[in-house]
Design a protein around this motif. Structure first.
Motif, PDB file in Angstrom:
ATOM      1  N   GLU A   1       0.472  14.147   4.528  1.00  0.00           N
ATOM      2  CA  GLU A   1      -0.941  14.027   4.862  1.00  0.00           C
ATOM      3  C   GLU A   1      -1.604  15.383   4.638  1.00  0.00           C
ATOM      4  O   GLU A   1      -1.008  16.425   4.887  1.00  0.00           O
ATOM      5  CB  GLU A   1      -1.141  13.601   6.317  1.00  0.00           C
ATOM      6  CG  GLU A   1      -0.661  12.191   6.615  1.00  0.00           C
ATOM      7  CD  GLU A   1      -0.977  11.769   8.040  1.00  0.00           C
ATOM      8  OE1 GLU A   1      -1.629  12.550   8.756  1.00  0.00           O
ATOM      9  OE2 GLU A   1      -0.567  10.662   8.426  1.00  0.00           O
ATOM     10  N   SER A   2      -2.845  15.348   4.160  1.00  0.00           N
ATOM     11  CA  SER A   2      -3.574  16.597   3.964  1.00  0.00           C
ATOM     12  C   SER A   2      -4.905  16.536   4.690  1.00  0.00           C
ATOM     13  O   SER A   2      -5.498  15.469   4.848  1.00  0.00           O
ATOM     14  CB  SER A   2      -3.800  16.879   2.467  1.00  0.00           C
ATOM     15  OG  SER A   2      -4.527  15.835   1.865  1.00  0.00           O
ATOM     16  N   VAL A   3      -5.369  17.678   5.147  1.00  0.00           N
ATOM     17  CA  VAL A   3      -6.580  17.765   5.947  1.00  0.00           C
ATOM     18  C   VAL A   3      -7.804  17.788   5.032  1.00  0.00           C
ATOM     19  O   VAL A   3      -7.871  18.572   4.080  1.00  0.00           O
ATOM     20  CB  VAL A   3      -6.558  19.034   6.820  1.00  0.00           C
ATOM     21  CG1 VAL A   3      -7.826  19.141   7.651  1.00  0.00           C
ATOM     22  CG2 VAL A   3      -5.322  19.033   7.708  1.00  0.00           C
ATOM     23  N   GLU A   4      -8.770  16.933   5.311  1.00  0.00           N
ATOM     24  CA  GLU A   4     -10.003  16.908   4.532  1.00  0.00           C
ATOM     25  C   GLU A   4     -10.888  18.085   4.903  1.00  0.00           C
ATOM     26  O   GLU A   4     -10.943  18.512   6.063  1.00  0.00           O
ATOM     27  CB  GLU A   4     -10.743  15.590   4.751  1.00  0.00           C
ATOM     28  CG  GLU A   4      -9.993  14.381   4.208  1.00  0.00           C
ATOM     29  CD  GLU A   4     -10.797  13.105   4.312  1.00  0.00           C
ATOM     30  OE1 GLU A   4     -11.835  13.096   5.003  1.00  0.00           O
ATOM     31  OE2 GLU A   4     -10.386  12.106   3.692  1.00  0.00           O
ATOM     32  N   MET A   5     -11.609  18.582   3.909  1.00  0.00           N
ATOM     33  CA  MET A   5     -12.501  19.724   4.086  1.00  0.00           C
ATOM     34  C   MET A   5     -13.967  19.264   3.995  1.00  0.00           C
ATOM     35  O   MET A   5     -14.276  18.119   4.283  1.00  0.00           O
ATOM     36  CB  MET A   5     -12.179  20.790   3.041  1.00  0.00           C
ATOM     37  CG  MET A   5     -10.738  21.315   3.085  1.00  0.00           C
ATOM     38  SD  MET A   5     -10.433  22.607   4.327  1.00  0.00           S
ATOM     39  CE  MET A   5      -9.628  21.690   5.621  1.00  0.00           C
TER      40      MET A   5
END
Length: 212
Positions: A146-150
């Motif tokens: 999972e990657s964090v949205e900016m």
């Protein structure tokens, strides 16, 4: 309103605040023209680097090269004065450092939302390293797939100065999300326009485009 939107400057590192092209002109000289006014108010957000004062001093020196003298540092306490300064800024620079630490503070204070509002209202945004990533779609690395949205003001996953690792984190993030990525090598950057045009700032170096 769209016609008032200015380009976003995404830089790998702070070199371009001081570097000149072959004609002797600063690479970022176009910033003043993009803003289009005389008395420019510039603010610096160093939350990703823990507000280290030496980096703010670099910012002020870089702005001086562009004849921009009205500079403020937005503290991580984000006081009422800080908020007011951010709301009236013509130029907003997000510094490098720890992407997630800086992003958490931008989110919890509401500063990220104000930055988006200022962009739509005609402010020029500059992101350096972590700051460039924060202006993009999401972080170029992931934990537990999972990657964090900016902020998503630039519709790409941005990677910075990771050419030595062949952009491995950026490639993984692109595969996981399906969003295209751009890697910015040391010493260069690009301008992103609201019509999705991209202009490389230091053409001696090439951007790394990665499509799933």
């Amino acid at each position: 309103m769209i016609s008032n939107i200015k380009p976003i400057y995404l830089l790998s590192d702070s070199q371009l605040l001081f570097s000149r092209d072959t004609t002797g002109q600063y690479f970022l000289a176009s910033v003043k023209d993009d803003i289009g006014k005389v008395n420019i108010k510039a603010v610096y957000i160093g939350w990703s680097n823990g507000n280290q004062p030496e980096f703010y001093e670099l910012f002020k020196e870089g702005m001086k090269n562009l004849q921009i003298m009205d500079c403020r540092m937005i503290s991580s306490e984000f006081t009422a004065t800080d908020k007011q300064d951010l709301q009236h800024a013509d130029l907003i620079l997000l510094a490098g450092g720890d992407v997630i630490a800086g992003w958490e503070r931008l989110s919890e204070t509401g500063a990220a939302g104000i930055i988006k509002e200022r962009y739509v209202s005609g402010a020029v945004l500059i992101g350096i390293s972590a700051g460039a990533i924060q202006l993009g779609d999401r972080v170029p690395f992931a934990a537990d797939n999972e990657s964090v949205e900016m902020m998503k003001l630039v519709p790409y996953i941005i990677g910075a100065h990771d050419e030595a690792n062949q952009w491995s984190d950026l490639k993984k993030a692109v595969h996981l999300s399906g969003t295209e990525g751009i890697g910015i090598p040391f010493g260069t950057g690009f301008k992103y326009y609201s019509d999705q045009r991209i202009e490389i700032i230091n053409k001696d170096k090439e951007l790394f485009y990665y499509i799933r």
